[in-house]
Design a protein around this motif. Structure first.
Motif, PDB file in Angstrom:
ATOM      1  N   LEU A 179       8.962 -16.547 -19.312  1.00  0.00           N
ATOM      2  CA  LEU A 179       9.178 -17.921 -18.816  1.00  0.00           C
ATOM      3  C   LEU A 179      10.255 -17.703 -17.752  1.00  0.00           C
ATOM      4  N   LEU A 180      11.184 -16.735 -17.938  1.00  0.00           N
ATOM      5  CA  LEU A 180      12.217 -16.595 -16.654  1.00  0.00           C
ATOM      6  C   LEU A 180      11.551 -15.870 -15.670  1.00  0.00           C
ATOM      7  N   GLY A 181      10.397 -15.059 -15.875  1.00  0.00           N
ATOM      8  CA  GLY A 181       9.839 -14.449 -14.829  1.00  0.00           C
ATOM      9  C   GLY A 181       8.953 -15.348 -13.844  1.00  0.00           C
ATOM     10  N   PHE A 182       8.320 -16.496 -14.554  1.00  0.00           N
ATOM     11  CA  PHE A 182       7.707 -17.521 -13.959  1.00  0.00           C
ATOM     12  C   PHE A 182       8.679 -18.316 -12.968  1.00  0.00           C
ATOM     13  N   HIS A 183      10.072 -18.585 -13.345  1.00  0.00           N
ATOM     14  CA  HIS A 183      10.691 -19.430 -12.611  1.00  0.00           C
ATOM     15  C   HIS A 183      11.228 -18.457 -11.427  1.00  0.00           C
ATOM     16  N   LEU A 184      11.698 -17.439 -11.720  1.00  0.00           N
ATOM     17  CA  LEU A 184      12.003 -16.444 -10.691  1.00  0.00           C
ATOM     18  C   LEU A 184      10.979 -15.997  -9.704  1.00  0.00           C
ATOM     19  N   GLY A 185       9.736 -15.971 -10.060  1.00  0.00           N
ATOM     20  CA  GLY A 185       8.762 -15.468  -9.313  1.00  0.00           C
ATOM     21  C   GLY A 185       8.692 -16.647  -8.002  1.00  0.00           C
ATOM     22  N   TRP A 186       9.076 -17.774  -8.374  1.00  0.00           N
ATOM     23  CA  TRP A 186       8.798 -18.760  -7.402  1.00  0.00           C
ATOM     24  C   TRP A 186       9.966 -18.566  -6.091  1.00  0.00           C
ATOM     25  N   LEU A 187      11.096 -17.847  -6.448  1.00  0.00           N
ATOM     26  CA  LEU A 187      11.926 -17.483  -5.425  1.00  0.00           C
ATOM     27  C   LEU A 187      11.581 -16.367  -4.799  1.00  0.00           C
ATOM     28  N   GLY A 188      10.879 -15.348  -5.385  1.00  0.00           N
ATOM     29  CA  GLY A 188      10.378 -14.045  -4.651  1.00  0.00           C
ATOM     30  C   GLY A 188      10.364 -13.020  -5.729  1.00  0.00           C
ATOM     31  N   TRP A 189       9.772 -11.728  -4.949  1.00  0.00           N
ATOM     32  CA  TRP A 189       9.410 -10.603  -5.905  1.00  0.00           C
ATOM     33  C   TRP A 189      10.961  -9.993  -6.140  1.00  0.00           C
ATOM     34  N   ASP A 190      12.049 -10.168  -5.335  1.00  0.00           N
ATOM     35  CA  ASP A 190      13.140  -9.494  -5.438  1.00  0.00           C
ATOM     36  C   ASP A 190      13.844 -10.147  -6.612  1.00  0.00           C
ATOM     37  N   ALA A 191      13.693 -11.360  -6.818  1.00  0.00           N
ATOM     38  CA  ALA A 191      14.152 -12.091  -8.081  1.00  0.00           C
ATOM     39  C   ALA A 191      13.681 -11.575  -9.378  1.00  0.00           C
ATOM     40  N   VAL A 192      12.372 -11.344  -9.253  1.00  0.00           N
ATOM     41  CA  VAL A 192      11.726 -10.861 -10.357  1.00  0.00           C
ATOM     42  C   VAL A 192      12.288  -9.571 -10.632  1.00  0.00           C
ATOM     43  N   VAL A 193      12.241  -8.691  -9.847  1.00  0.00           N
ATOM     44  CA  VAL A 193      12.815  -7.268 -10.072  1.00  0.00           C
ATOM     45  C   VAL A 193      14.174  -7.225 -10.585  1.00  0.00           C
TER      46      VAL A 193
END
Length: 241
Positions: A179-193
């Motif tokens: 769930l968090l990865g989905f939200h942060l993925g919207w912001l960019g791959w750096d947010a996912v990392v």
């Protein structure tokens, strides 16, 4: 819209929602497989009847769960930070809703080491649809696709950790991570990392303090959900800075 309006509305909205969380957390914070609490934990007084009884106070009037001010402060602080970091963007309400949900999950996980499916799964199912509506309005389908891949990546990596022997993780952590990865993925791959790295940075000092205070032992089970949620918030602040 000026920055102070964004920050103020985010903080007030999340604080108001946070004030409603303690009764819900009280009902959800039970051992895995046990039924929801049927009465007041202090005097045994019955809860009001009806399908919404789990949202209400016991007839005796005793407070249920954690103090309301604590969840209001936590949700308000998280909402204010998100409002200041993201600004008046279309996805801000979705991140604010996640902040309120995150406070609820953190409270329950600390109380009984559970991230309940009845909260996580509906949120996980709704996120792609809600973000698709934003993508439809804004035309940012590339962000939606990255969000989907980010959620799958974080969920799969945490599921791999769950399957390791004596890893100390649960499938609830993997679901919340997705769930968090989905939200942060919207912001960019750096947010996912950062979503994958920062929870460990948050958790290690906490574990050291608890060990030093002898509140836990080397083999004690410690909930990882709060670290995941705090790490995700820090990731948003870092990429939006």
């Amino acid at each position: 819209m000026s920055a102070w309006v964004v920050v103020g509305s985010a903080a007030l909205g999340c604080a108001a929602a946070g004030a409603l969380l303690p009764p819900v957390a009280y009902r959800l914070a039970v051992p895995y497989g046990a039924p929801a609490r049927p009465d007041c934990a202090r005097c045994g007084g019955p809860l009001p009847p009806g399908a919404a009884g789990w949202l209400r106070r016991p007839a005796c009037g005793h407070r249920t769960g954690v103090p309301r001010w604590s969840t209001a402060v936590l949700a308000g602080l998280a909402g204010g930070l998100l409002g200041a970091a993201l600004g008046p963007v279309a996805v801000l309400p979705l991140f604010l809703a996640l902040a309120v949900l995150g406070v609820l999950l953190a409270v329950v996980d600390v109380a009984c080491h559970r991230l309940p499916d009845q909260v996580v799964l509906p949120a996980l199912a709704a996120a792609p649809t809600l973000f698709a509506v934003v993508a439809l309005v804004t035309g940012r389908w590339d962000d939606w696709l990255r969000a989907l891949l980010g959620g799958l990546l974080v969920g799969l990596l945490l599921t791999g950790l769950v399957l390791l022997p004596r890893a100390g993780f649960g499938f609830g952590d993997a679901k919340v991570g997705a769930l968090l990865g989905f939200h942060l993925g919207w912001l960019g791959w750096d947010a996912v990392v950062l979503c994958l790295v920062l929870p460990w940075v948050v958790n290690v000092p906490v574990l050291l303090v608890l060990l030093g205070a002898r509140r836990i032992g080397w083999r004690s089970s410690v909930p990882f959900g709060p670290a995941l949620l705090v790490g995700a918030l820090l990731a948003v602040l870092a990429v939006a800075a």
